[in-house]
Scaffold this motif. Structure first.
Motif, PDB file in Angstrom:
ATOM      1  N   SER A 100     -20.109  14.003  -3.433  1.00 25.38           N
ATOM      2  CA  SER A 100     -19.887  12.576  -3.608  1.00 25.38           C
ATOM      3  C   SER A 100     -21.204  11.825  -3.410  1.00 25.38           C
ATOM      4  O   SER A 100     -21.931  12.066  -2.447  1.00 25.38           O
ATOM      5  CB  SER A 100     -18.845  12.077  -2.609  1.00 25.38           C
ATOM      6  N   GLY A 107     -16.287  11.209 -12.085  1.00 23.05           N
ATOM      7  CA  GLY A 107     -15.906  10.042 -11.294  1.00 23.05           C
ATOM      8  C   GLY A 107     -14.850  10.354 -10.259  1.00 23.05           C
ATOM      9  O   GLY A 107     -14.900   9.854  -9.124  1.00 23.05           O
ATOM     10  N   ILE A 108     -13.868  11.181 -10.621  1.00 19.20           N
ATOM     11  CA  ILE A 108     -12.814  11.548  -9.674  1.00 19.20           C
ATOM     12  C   ILE A 108     -13.399  12.298  -8.479  1.00 19.20           C
ATOM     13  O   ILE A 108     -12.910  12.188  -7.349  1.00 19.20           O
ATOM     14  CB  ILE A 108     -11.742  12.385 -10.383  1.00 19.20           C
ATOM     15  N   ARG A 109     -14.467  13.030  -8.699  1.00 21.67           N
ATOM     16  CA  ARG A 109     -15.146  13.766  -7.629  1.00 21.67           C
ATOM     17  C   ARG A 109     -16.030  12.841  -6.779  1.00 21.67           C
ATOM     18  O   ARG A 109     -16.503  13.236  -5.717  1.00 21.67           O
ATOM     19  CB  ARG A 109     -15.986  14.882  -8.262  1.00 21.67           C
ATOM     20  N   GLY A 110     -16.229  11.594  -7.231  1.00 18.73           N
ATOM     21  CA  GLY A 110     -17.129  10.684  -6.532  1.00 18.73           C
ATOM     22  C   GLY A 110     -18.561  10.845  -6.959  1.00 18.73           C
ATOM     23  O   GLY A 110     -19.485  10.355  -6.308  1.00 18.73           O
ATOM     24  N   LYS A 152     -21.517  10.212  -9.800  1.00 17.23           N
ATOM     25  CA  LYS A 152     -21.822   9.194 -10.807  1.00 17.23           C
ATOM     26  C   LYS A 152     -22.300   9.840 -12.100  1.00 17.23           C
ATOM     27  O   LYS A 152     -23.320  10.530 -12.109  1.00 17.23           O
ATOM     28  CB  LYS A 152     -22.892   8.241 -10.296  1.00 17.23           C
ATOM     29  N   HIS A 167     -10.194   5.044  -4.078  1.00 19.98           N
ATOM     30  CA  HIS A 167     -10.972   4.332  -5.093  1.00 19.98           C
ATOM     31  C   HIS A 167     -11.127   5.195  -6.344  1.00 19.98           C
ATOM     32  O   HIS A 167     -10.982   4.708  -7.476  1.00 19.98           O
ATOM     33  CB  HIS A 167     -12.345   3.969  -4.523  1.00 19.98           C
ATOM     34  N   GLU A 168     -11.411   6.500  -6.152  1.00 22.23           N
ATOM     35  CA  GLU A 168     -11.649   7.392  -7.293  1.00 22.23           C
ATOM     36  C   GLU A 168     -10.402   7.517  -8.163  1.00 22.23           C
ATOM     37  O   GLU A 168     -10.481   7.510  -9.398  1.00 22.23           O
ATOM     38  CB  GLU A 168     -12.093   8.772  -6.802  1.00 22.23           C
TER      39      GLU A 168
END
Length: 390
Positions: free
Chosen positions: A114, A133-136, A138, A10-11
């Protein structure tokens, strides 16, 4: 093809396309393009820095090396910081990375998991929120407020955005793209808030020396923080020494984080090439005159674009306090992505759309003025002729 994409994380699937790169791609191939879209000047890396890298290669320094950075570079970083901030720094505070971007990624990995949240004053450089975001993690946008003098951050807005999931505050000052500079009082308020709520601060002070106030640098957390405060500073060789293509940066952090940061470097890049590090040592130790020239060029560029674009009745600007970007708006332009794409196609002037910089930046355009005056004057002339036609 869509089915393949659907199998990705998803990320990864949600990682946004860069609005800056989109304009860059649209302008590629034009012989007359004036590229003011990216955060870099037009001077190549000085020869003495390149020579240090060449000498390293000639000496056969092509093997694995220290994960934290070679001792000579960590010492050079300590010396550079002592000269800039007027106090002693231990070389053990510094960790060499494969770019300022990697410094940000490693800082995020070190302090946020995350599902956590990180507060980010916006508008801001788009890579910050994307890296979270790539790390999860927000990114929580905290919009800054536009005032006649430019922009300001209300620390009360930061505090109101804190939740039980908040892990950190990301603060970029001097700011890309707005040119905002946090005063020492604002930094004290942010640090006090972080201490009170047990939050980390990721301090991006990459443009510290590109400052247009009375002092020779912008206010810094280094001026007020204690050694063990929860602050990770991220920085890069790119801007000061015309080394954007070298991809080398550093982290400054409490020594207690040393093993954790070394581990993160090991499992991402296994260290930075020796020849790049030798070049960085040369830049830090011998690049003061070139750095002064870079800052002087940016000041001249700032005056040029503020005066030139400010003379147009439809343009709304405030002179930036720091960094090397003009963040301006144009009456009647509310789709800055379309404007930037049309501008590069029809005039050859490459600008970055404000839509790339998150909440609050949508109606603005960013121009990098760290370039020779003749190019900036030509860009202003083209824009001035073209604007009445749109």
């Amino acid at each position: 093809m869509a089915a393949l994409i659907d199998t990705l994380s998803h990320e990864a699937r949600m990682a946004p396309e860069s609005g800056i790169v989109e304009v860059f791609n649209a302008g590629q191939g034009r012989d007359d393009v004036i590229p003011l879209w990216a955060g870099e000047g037009d001077l190549p890396t000085p020869q003495f820095i390149c020579d240090a890298a060449k000498q390293s290669l000639d000496n056969g320094e092509t093997f694995y090396t220290y994960q934290r950075g070679i001792p000579e570079l960590r010492s050079a970083l300590a010396g550079y910081h002592q000269r800039v901030f007027g106090k002693a720094f231990a070389p053990e505070r510094f960790f060499v990375t494969g770019s300022g971007m990697q410094s940000i990624q490693l800082a995020i990995q070190a302090i946020a998991s995350s599902g956590d949240e990180v507060l980010v004053p916006t508008p801001t450089w788009p890579n910050i929120e994307a890296a979270l975001g790539i790390r999860g993690v927000k990114p929580v946008s905290v919009p800054m407020r536009e005032v006649p003098e430019g922009w300001e951050l209300d620390v009360d807005d930061l505090e109101a955005s804190i939740t039980p999931k908040t892990a950190a505050i990301f603060l970029n000052s001097p700011s890309n793209p707005t040119g905002w500079v946090a005063s020492e009082e604002v930094l004290r308020q942010v640090l006090s808030l972080a201490r009170k709520r047990g939050l980390w601060i990721i301090a991006d002070e990459i443009y510290a020396l590109f400052y247009y106030g009375e002092a020779n640098r912008a206010p810094s957390f280094y001026d007020i923080a204690e050694e063990d405060d929860q602050i990770i500073y991220v920085n890069s060789m790119s801007k000061n020494w015309a080394m954007t293509g070298w991809r080398i940066g550093w982290i400054s952090a409490p020594e207690a984080l040393g093993q954790v940061l070394e581990n993160l470097i090991q499992y991402s890049t296994s260290g930075v090439p020796m020849f790049s590090q030798r070049a960085a040592v040369s830049a830090l130790n011998d690049g003061h005159t070139f750095l002064e020239q870079q800052v002087a060029l940016a000041k001249e560029g700032r005056d040029c674009v503020v005066q030139g674009l400010g003379a147009l009745n439809c343009v709304r600007i405030a002179a930036p306090q720091g960094a090397f970007y003009l963040f301006f708006s144009i009456d009647g332009v509310d789709d800055t992505r379309k404007f930037a794409m049309d501008c590069v196609r029809e005039t050859g002037v490459g600008l970055a759309p404000g839509t790339a910089f998150g909440n609050g930046g949508e109606n603005y355009i960013r121009l990098c003025f760290a370039r020779q005056r003749a190019h900036l004057e030509e860009a202003i002339q083209r824009i001035s002729v073209w604007l009445p036609e749109i």
